[in-house]
Design a protein around this motif. Structure first.
Motif, PDB file in Angstrom:
ATOM      1  N   HIS A  72      11.092  -2.212   2.965  1.00 13.63           N
ATOM      2  CA  HIS A  72      12.131  -1.376   3.577  1.00 13.63           C
ATOM      3  C   HIS A  72      11.535  -0.584   4.728  1.00 13.63           C
ATOM      4  O   HIS A  72      10.322  -0.444   4.847  1.00 13.63           O
ATOM      5  N   ALA A  73      12.410  -0.082   5.569  1.00 14.71           N
ATOM      6  CA  ALA A  73      12.002   0.714   6.737  1.00 14.71           C
ATOM      7  C   ALA A  73      12.354   2.172   6.502  1.00 14.71           C
ATOM      8  O   ALA A  73      12.950   2.820   7.347  1.00 14.71           O
ATOM      9  N   GLY A  74      12.032   2.683   5.343  1.00 14.73           N
ATOM     10  CA  GLY A  74      12.385   4.047   4.984  1.00 14.73           C
ATOM     11  C   GLY A  74      13.437   4.030   3.901  1.00 14.73           C
ATOM     12  O   GLY A  74      14.048   3.007   3.614  1.00 14.73           O
ATOM     13  N   LEU A  75      13.632   5.190   3.293  1.00 17.97           N
ATOM     14  CA  LEU A  75      14.593   5.255   2.192  1.00 17.97           C
ATOM     15  C   LEU A  75      16.004   4.962   2.682  1.00 17.97           C
ATOM     16  O   LEU A  75      16.363   5.260   3.819  1.00 17.97           O
ATOM     17  N   GLY A  76      16.781   4.410   1.787  1.00 12.69           N
ATOM     18  CA  GLY A  76      18.136   3.973   2.102  1.00 12.69           C
ATOM     19  C   GLY A  76      18.210   2.479   1.863  1.00 12.69           C
ATOM     20  O   GLY A  76      17.230   1.762   2.028  1.00 12.69           O
ATOM     21  N   THR A  77      19.355   2.016   1.465  1.00 11.71           N
ATOM     22  CA  THR A  77      19.496   0.607   1.121  1.00 11.71           C
ATOM     23  C   THR A  77      19.760  -0.282   2.332  1.00 11.71           C
ATOM     24  O   THR A  77      19.799  -1.494   2.208  1.00 11.71           O
ATOM     25  N   GLU A  78      19.929   0.293   3.509  1.00 10.08           N
ATOM     26  CA  GLU A  78      20.307  -0.493   4.684  1.00 10.08           C
ATOM     27  C   GLU A  78      19.279  -1.544   5.049  1.00 10.08           C
ATOM     28  O   GLU A  78      19.618  -2.616   5.523  1.00 10.08           O
ATOM     29  N   THR A  79      17.992  -1.251   4.887  1.00 16.06           N
ATOM     30  CA  THR A  79      16.956  -2.209   5.268  1.00 16.06           C
ATOM     31  C   THR A  79      16.191  -2.774   4.079  1.00 16.06           C
ATOM     32  O   THR A  79      15.301  -3.598   4.266  1.00 16.06           O
ATOM     33  N   THR A  80      16.504  -2.343   2.866  1.00 12.83           N
ATOM     34  CA  THR A  80      15.760  -2.817   1.702  1.00 12.83           C
ATOM     35  C   THR A  80      15.993  -4.303   1.492  1.00 12.83           C
ATOM     36  O   THR A  80      17.123  -4.774   1.467  1.00 12.83           O
ATOM     37  N   SER A  81      14.888  -5.034   1.347  1.00 10.72           N
ATOM     38  CA  SER A  81      14.934  -6.470   1.082  1.00 10.72           C
ATOM     39  C   SER A  81      14.135  -6.758  -0.176  1.00 10.72           C
ATOM     40  O   SER A  81      12.967  -6.374  -0.271  1.00 10.72           O
ATOM     41  N   VAL A  82      14.761  -7.415  -1.126  1.00 10.67           N
ATOM     42  CA  VAL A  82      14.126  -7.800  -2.379  1.00 10.67           C
ATOM     43  C   VAL A  82      14.104  -9.322  -2.403  1.00 10.67           C
ATOM     44  O   VAL A  82      15.159  -9.953  -2.415  1.00 10.67           O
ATOM     45  N   ALA A 103      16.646  -4.102  10.171  1.00 13.28           N
ATOM     46  CA  ALA A 103      16.327  -2.954  11.020  1.00 13.28           C
ATOM     47  C   ALA A 103      16.823  -3.194  12.442  1.00 13.28           C
ATOM     48  O   ALA A 103      17.405  -2.298  13.067  1.00 13.28           O
ATOM     49  N   ALA A 104      16.607  -4.383  12.962  1.00 18.11           N
ATOM     50  CA  ALA A 104      17.059  -4.705  14.322  1.00 18.11           C
ATOM     51  C   ALA A 104      18.572  -4.620  14.417  1.00 18.11           C
ATOM     52  O   ALA A 104      19.122  -4.092  15.398  1.00 18.11           O
ATOM     53  N   TRP A 105      19.254  -5.110  13.402  1.00 14.59           N
ATOM     54  CA  TRP A 105      20.713  -5.074  13.398  1.00 14.59           C
ATOM     55  C   TRP A 105      21.228  -3.638  13.393  1.00 14.59           C
ATOM     56  O   TRP A 105      22.224  -3.318  13.996  1.00 14.59           O
ATOM     57  N   ARG A 106      20.488  -2.761  12.730  1.00 18.74           N
ATOM     58  CA  ARG A 106      20.863  -1.342  12.658  1.00 18.74           C
ATOM     59  C   ARG A 106      20.257  -0.525  13.804  1.00 18.74           C
ATOM     60  O   ARG A 106      20.317   0.693  13.799  1.00 18.74           O
ATOM     61  N   GLN A 107      19.637  -1.218  14.754  1.00 18.28           N
ATOM     62  CA  GLN A 107      19.016  -0.598  15.922  1.00 18.28           C
ATOM     63  C   GLN A 107      17.942   0.404  15.525  1.00 18.28           C
ATOM     64  O   GLN A 107      17.825   1.495  16.080  1.00 18.28           O
ATOM     65  N   MET A 108      17.147   0.008  14.530  1.00 17.70           N
ATOM     66  CA  MET A 108      16.000   0.795  14.075  1.00 17.70           C
ATOM     67  C   MET A 108      14.739   0.072  14.519  1.00 17.70           C
ATOM     68  O   MET A 108      14.749  -1.149  14.704  1.00 17.70           O
ATOM     69  N   PRO A 109      13.632   0.779  14.682  1.00 25.58           N
ATOM     70  CA  PRO A 109      12.371   0.113  15.014  1.00 25.58           C
ATOM     71  C   PRO A 109      11.955  -0.857  13.907  1.00 25.58           C
ATOM     72  O   PRO A 109      11.847  -0.469  12.749  1.00 25.58           O
ATOM     73  N   GLN A 110      11.751  -2.112  14.267  1.00 27.98           N
ATOM     74  CA  GLN A 110      11.402  -3.123  13.274  1.00 27.98           C
ATOM     75  C   GLN A 110      10.013  -2.910  12.694  1.00 27.98           C
ATOM     76  O   GLN A 110       9.727  -3.334  11.576  1.00 27.98           O
ATOM     77  N   ASP A 111       9.140  -2.231  13.432  1.00 21.48           N
ATOM     78  CA  ASP A 111       7.774  -2.033  12.937  1.00 21.48           C
ATOM     79  C   ASP A 111       7.693  -0.953  11.853  1.00 21.48           C
ATOM     80  O   ASP A 111       6.622  -0.676  11.333  1.00 21.48           O
ATOM     81  N   GLN A 112       8.814  -0.357  11.478  1.00 22.72           N
ATOM     82  CA  GLN A 112       8.833   0.615  10.381  1.00 22.72           C
ATOM     83  C   GLN A 112       8.876  -0.063   9.018  1.00 22.72           C
ATOM     84  O   GLN A 112       8.694   0.597   7.996  1.00 22.72           O
ATOM     85  N   ARG A 114       7.875  -1.756   5.723  1.00 22.86           N
ATOM     86  CA  ARG A 114       6.662  -1.728   4.903  1.00 22.86           C
ATOM     87  C   ARG A 114       6.974  -2.362   3.546  1.00 22.86           C
ATOM     88  O   ARG A 114       8.099  -2.299   3.068  1.00 22.86           O
ATOM     89  N   ILE A 115       5.945  -2.916   2.947  1.00 25.29           N
ATOM     90  CA  ILE A 115       6.081  -3.428   1.584  1.00 25.29           C
ATOM     91  C   ILE A 115       5.998  -2.236   0.636  1.00 25.29           C
ATOM     92  O   ILE A 115       5.017  -1.493   0.641  1.00 25.29           O
ATOM     93  N   ALA A 116       7.052  -2.042  -0.150  1.00 26.66           N
ATOM     94  CA  ALA A 116       7.116  -0.921  -1.083  1.00 26.66           C
ATOM     95  C   ALA A 116       6.569  -1.294  -2.453  1.00 26.66           C
ATOM     96  O   ALA A 116       6.029  -0.442  -3.163  1.00 26.66           O
ATOM     97  N   ASN A 117       6.700  -2.576  -2.836  1.00 23.80           N
ATOM     98  CA  ASN A 117       6.286  -2.978  -4.169  1.00 23.80           C
ATOM     99  C   ASN A 117       6.186  -4.492  -4.232  1.00 23.80           C
ATOM    100  O   ASN A 117       6.934  -5.196  -3.548  1.00 23.80           O
ATOM    101  N   THR A 118       5.276  -4.987  -5.051  1.00 26.18           N
ATOM    102  CA  THR A 118       5.195  -6.413  -5.366  1.00 26.18           C
ATOM    103  C   THR A 118       4.906  -6.540  -6.853  1.00 26.18           C
ATOM    104  O   THR A 118       4.327  -5.640  -7.475  1.00 26.18           O
ATOM    105  N   ALA A 119       5.333  -7.650  -7.425  1.00 28.43           N
ATOM    106  CA  ALA A 119       5.076  -7.928  -8.842  1.00 28.43           C
ATOM    107  C   ALA A 119       5.264  -9.410  -9.091  1.00 28.43           C
ATOM    108  O   ALA A 119       6.032 -10.075  -8.395  1.00 28.43           O
ATOM    109  N   CYS A 120       4.550  -9.921 -10.082  1.00 27.02           N
ATOM    110  CA  CYS A 120       4.689 -11.313 -10.498  1.00 27.02           C
ATOM    111  C   CYS A 120       4.925 -11.359 -12.003  1.00 27.02           C
ATOM    112  O   CYS A 120       4.516 -10.445 -12.727  1.00 27.02           O
TER     113      CYS A 120
END
Length: 127
Positions: A72-82, A103-112, A114-120
């Motif tokens: 995600h690019a910060g808190l909020g569900t707009e950019t969260t990808s699972v 992020a690009a669609w929402r006109q936010m900086p795409q470089d924001q 980050r990976i918040a979590n991973t699990a297997c």
């Protein structure tokens, strides 16, 4: 060889497990431990979300014999990808791509993004 059983009857075996990912209204994700059933994985991730999350919780995904990455690019569900994939690296790549696109669609900086979590998932040893 005796007639009481196969020579393979005492061999250990492994059972695949399932993990669930729940997301709260803020975009935080909660990943369950490996469980033997889809229902248990769903309940465990939702329970953790309700206990520690903010606002309404929803099930984002269940995954079995895979890895998951959350970006995600910060808190909020707009950019969260699972994203679930066969490998952690594959899940990370796709999650970052999806987050950047959101992020690009929402006109936010795409470089924001980050990976918040991973699990297997982890197979369980059974007798």
């Amino acid at each position: 060889m005796s007639s009481t059983g196969s020579p393979y009857s005492n061999r250990p075996s492994w059972a695949q497990t399932v993990r669930g990912v729940a997301m709260d209204a803020r975009g935080d994700t909660f990943i369950s431990n490996s469980m033997r059933s889809r229902g248990k994985a769903k309940r465990a991730s939702m329970k953790e979300c309700r206990e520690f999350g903010k606002g309404e919780c929803t099930l984002a995904t269940l995954f079995q014999a895979q890895c998951v990455a959350v970006a995600h690019a910060g808190l909020g569900t707009e950019t969260t990808s699972v994203v679930a994939a066969m490998s952690e690296q594959g899940a990370v790549i796709v999650a970052m791509q999806q987050c950047s696109a959101k992020a690009a669609w929402r006109q936010m900086p795409q470089d924001q993004c980050r990976i918040a979590n991973t699990a297997c998932t982890a197979d369980l040893f059974i007798r």
